[in-house]
Scaffold this motif. Structure first.
Motif, PDB file in Angstrom:
ATOM      1  N   ALA A 123     -28.199  71.764  15.398  1.00  0.00           N
ATOM      2  CA  ALA A 123     -28.757  70.422  15.558  1.00  0.00           C
ATOM      3  C   ALA A 123     -29.762  70.342  16.711  1.00  0.00           C
ATOM      4  O   ALA A 123     -30.893  69.863  16.542  1.00  0.00           O
ATOM      5  CB  ALA A 123     -27.640  69.408  15.755  1.00  0.00           C
ATOM      6  N   ALA A 124     -29.368  70.792  17.892  1.00  0.00           N
ATOM      7  CA  ALA A 124     -30.268  70.709  19.048  1.00  0.00           C
ATOM      8  C   ALA A 124     -31.495  71.588  18.841  1.00  0.00           C
ATOM      9  O   ALA A 124     -32.619  71.188  19.157  1.00  0.00           O
ATOM     10  CB  ALA A 124     -29.527  71.118  20.314  1.00  0.00           C
ATOM     11  N   ILE A 128     -35.535  70.500  18.743  1.00  0.00           N
ATOM     12  CA  ILE A 128     -36.551  71.092  19.624  1.00  0.00           C
ATOM     13  C   ILE A 128     -37.715  71.648  18.818  1.00  0.00           C
ATOM     14  O   ILE A 128     -38.892  71.366  19.094  1.00  0.00           O
ATOM     15  CB  ILE A 128     -35.929  72.214  20.483  1.00  0.00           C
ATOM     16  CG1 ILE A 128     -34.928  71.633  21.488  1.00  0.00           C
ATOM     17  CG2 ILE A 128     -37.015  73.011  21.204  1.00  0.00           C
ATOM     18  CD1 ILE A 128     -34.062  72.684  22.166  1.00  0.00           C
ATOM     19  N   GLU A 129     -37.404  72.443  17.817  1.00  0.00           N
ATOM     20  CA  GLU A 129     -38.450  73.133  17.060  1.00  0.00           C
ATOM     21  C   GLU A 129     -39.223  72.204  16.136  1.00  0.00           C
ATOM     22  O   GLU A 129     -40.423  72.388  15.900  1.00  0.00           O
ATOM     23  CB  GLU A 129     -37.838  74.289  16.260  1.00  0.00           C
ATOM     24  CG  GLU A 129     -37.229  75.379  17.123  1.00  0.00           C
ATOM     25  CD  GLU A 129     -38.231  75.957  18.124  1.00  0.00           C
ATOM     26  OE1 GLU A 129     -39.359  76.303  17.705  1.00  0.00           O
ATOM     27  OE2 GLU A 129     -37.886  76.045  19.310  1.00  0.00           O
ATOM     28  N   ALA A 130     -38.561  71.176  15.615  1.00  0.00           N
ATOM     29  CA  ALA A 130     -39.250  70.225  14.740  1.00  0.00           C
ATOM     30  C   ALA A 130     -40.308  69.440  15.513  1.00  0.00           C
ATOM     31  O   ALA A 130     -41.375  69.107  14.986  1.00  0.00           O
ATOM     32  CB  ALA A 130     -38.248  69.276  14.097  1.00  0.00           C
ATOM     33  N   LYS A 137     -41.652  71.883   7.859  1.00  0.00           N
ATOM     34  CA  LYS A 137     -40.511  71.134   7.345  1.00  0.00           C
ATOM     35  C   LYS A 137     -39.228  71.887   7.666  1.00  0.00           C
ATOM     36  O   LYS A 137     -39.120  73.083   7.411  1.00  0.00           O
ATOM     37  CB  LYS A 137     -40.655  70.922   5.843  1.00  0.00           C
ATOM     38  CG  LYS A 137     -41.823  70.043   5.451  1.00  0.00           C
ATOM     39  CD  LYS A 137     -41.931  69.922   3.944  1.00  0.00           C
ATOM     40  CE  LYS A 137     -43.063  68.977   3.562  1.00  0.00           C
ATOM     41  NZ  LYS A 137     -44.396  69.484   4.019  1.00  0.00           N
ATOM     42  N   PHE A 138     -38.272  71.167   8.219  1.00  0.00           N
ATOM     43  CA  PHE A 138     -36.966  71.729   8.544  1.00  0.00           C
ATOM     44  C   PHE A 138     -35.887  71.002   7.752  1.00  0.00           C
ATOM     45  O   PHE A 138     -35.997  69.805   7.480  1.00  0.00           O
ATOM     46  CB  PHE A 138     -36.658  71.562  10.039  1.00  0.00           C
ATOM     47  CG  PHE A 138     -37.511  72.388  10.947  1.00  0.00           C
ATOM     48  CD1 PHE A 138     -37.057  73.605  11.442  1.00  0.00           C
ATOM     49  CD2 PHE A 138     -38.780  71.953  11.334  1.00  0.00           C
ATOM     50  CE1 PHE A 138     -37.845  74.371  12.305  1.00  0.00           C
ATOM     51  CE2 PHE A 138     -39.574  72.707  12.184  1.00  0.00           C
ATOM     52  CZ  PHE A 138     -39.106  73.923  12.670  1.00  0.00           C
ATOM     53  N   ASN A 147     -33.586  62.354  13.463  1.00  0.00           N
ATOM     54  CA  ASN A 147     -34.278  61.372  12.628  1.00  0.00           C
ATOM     55  C   ASN A 147     -35.781  61.612  12.581  1.00  0.00           C
ATOM     56  O   ASN A 147     -36.557  60.703  12.296  1.00  0.00           O
ATOM     57  CB  ASN A 147     -33.999  59.955  13.152  1.00  0.00           C
ATOM     58  CG  ASN A 147     -32.527  59.595  13.054  1.00  0.00           C
ATOM     59  OD1 ASN A 147     -31.894  59.847  12.040  1.00  0.00           O
ATOM     60  ND2 ASN A 147     -31.983  59.023  14.119  1.00  0.00           N
ATOM     61  N   LEU A 148     -36.180  62.840  12.840  1.00  0.00           N
ATOM     62  CA  LEU A 148     -37.598  63.175  12.825  1.00  0.00           C
ATOM     63  C   LEU A 148     -38.121  63.233  11.396  1.00  0.00           C
ATOM     64  O   LEU A 148     -37.397  63.589  10.462  1.00  0.00           O
ATOM     65  CB  LEU A 148     -37.814  64.522  13.514  1.00  0.00           C
ATOM     66  CG  LEU A 148     -37.342  64.591  14.974  1.00  0.00           C
ATOM     67  CD1 LEU A 148     -37.358  66.017  15.473  1.00  0.00           C
ATOM     68  CD2 LEU A 148     -38.212  63.703  15.851  1.00  0.00           C
ATOM     69  N   SER A 149     -39.383  62.899  11.224  1.00  0.00           N
ATOM     70  CA  SER A 149     -39.953  62.813   9.879  1.00  0.00           C
ATOM     71  C   SER A 149     -40.006  64.153   9.163  1.00  0.00           C
ATOM     72  O   SER A 149     -40.040  64.205   7.930  1.00  0.00           O
ATOM     73  CB  SER A 149     -41.362  62.211   9.942  1.00  0.00           C
ATOM     74  OG  SER A 149     -42.229  63.036  10.720  1.00  0.00           O
TER      75      SER A 149
END
Length: 358
Positions: A123-124, A128-130, A137-138, A147-149
């Motif tokens: 999760a963390a 970070i990478e997103a 896309k992750f 909640n990142l797009s």
């Protein structure tokens, strides 16, 4: 192929491709093979414009006979159907968030897109990478905190499948004592326990349920230590349990072995249909059923959505009604109680029964 009880199974198909890369941790690449073990450089699929997909497994990795193997099956199906390439990395116990982020970073930096992280431990790192790679896309399995797009959360109602195998355990137990073994004492595994206990009690309120967690939160060896699973199962068998359900990754292999060695008892598998796994074939005669968590469906559907140009986004929940979870009927050991299991399934999917998660 496994025989699985599902309400619906919407399995989609996709196309993906991957180039070779040097990364920390265990890894493999494949070029049009379901095995994912041959090494290749940038292949024809990627050169032709195919997707380059990276997969980062949790502790235990491919070959854990459970959670990670279910994810691998979804990837393998895409490879088999479309002759594409993949890149797979594996976590090790004790890794920090920075270690996991480094794995994802190497995939993203080398052009892998999408990248699929298997397990809430990422999760963390995904967060970070997103942010670092907003155009990549992750997807992450078993977490919905990001909640990142560009992050898609793939989550499951594990409590529902656990409820069904709890019903099976109660109906098959002759001693009135059953056991639950959790790999690591974390909220996700609490869902398995809660569902299992509710299923048992729905049939036999007075049955005794023994509970054992192999390791505390923060120590994820509980998901990859068959010796711990075996010892826990032996302890429960000595206390009269004659049906044991282990939600513990490859540690559950040890529990399955202990039950088989003991005789006159049943084990219940988890995530994959463990009756049909070659690595557990020696014990299949005592694997009653498995609580299915179809990570393969989620992985496959996600890849397909990107291939089709309509990526799944936000939080995607895979439940009993959609075929995301269920129970296996391989071996025919639950055929005699199928009417009761069908009723329990209907009660959940209709909303008559809401299965607890804690």
């Amino acid at each position: 192929m496994r025989r699985v009880t599902k309400i619906a199974a919407a399995v989609l198909c996709g196309s993906l491709g991957v180039t070779a890369l040097t990364a920390c941790g265990s890894n493999s690449t494949s070029s049009g093979s379901a095995g994912g073990t041959s090494t290749s450089s940038a292949g024809s699929s990627a050169a032709a414009g195919g997707l380059k997909v990276g997969m980062a497994y949790d502790v235990g990795g491919r070959g854990d006979h459970s959670f990670n193997d279910s994810a691998a099956a979804g990837l393998d199906k895409a490879v088999k159907d479309f002759g594409v390439q993949t890149k797979e990395l594996q976590a090790t116990n004790g890794e920090s968030d920075a270690d996991r982020a480094a794995k994802l970073d190497q995939l993203a930096a080398n052009g892998y897109n999408p990248i699929i992280a298997i397990g809430f431990n990422y999760a963390a790192a995904v967060g970070i990478e997103a942010k670092k790679y907003p155009n990549v896309k992750f997807a992450i399995v078993d977490d919905s905190s990001n909640n990142l797009s560009n992050v898609t959360n793939l989550v499951f109602t594990e409590e529902q499948s656990s409820y069904l195998v709890g019903v099976a355990a109660a109906l098959k137990s002759k001693t009135g004592t059953v056991g639950f073994i959790g790999g690591v004492d974390v909220p996700l595994i609490h869902k398995f326990q809660a569902g299992f206990q509710a299923g048992v009690k729905s049939v036999k309120p007075n049955d005794k349920i023994l509970v054992k967690y192999l390791t505390p939160a923060g120590n994820f060896a509980g998901f990859s230590s068959p010796n711990l699973g075996q010892a826990a199962a032996e302890g429960q068998l000595s206390q009269g349990a004659d049906v044991i359900y282990a939600a513990a990754g490859s540690s559950g292999d040890g529990a399955i072995k202990a039950v088989h060695t003991h005789g006159n008892a049943w084990s219940i598998g988890v995530d994959s249909d463990q009756y049909n796994l070659p690595g557990l074939a020696a014990y299949k005669s005592t694997i009653l059923t498995s609580a299915l968590k179809n990570v393969d469906v989620a992985v496959y559907n996600y890849i397909k959505s990107i291939h089709d140009g309509s990526p799944l986004t936000g939080t995607q929940r895979f439940d009993l009604k959609s075929g995301g979870v269920g129970y296996s009927t391989s071996g025919g050991f639950v055929n005699d109680i199928k009417p009761q299991l069908d009723k329990a399934t209907q009660d959940i999917t209709s909303g008559k029964v809401t299965v607890p998660t804690s």
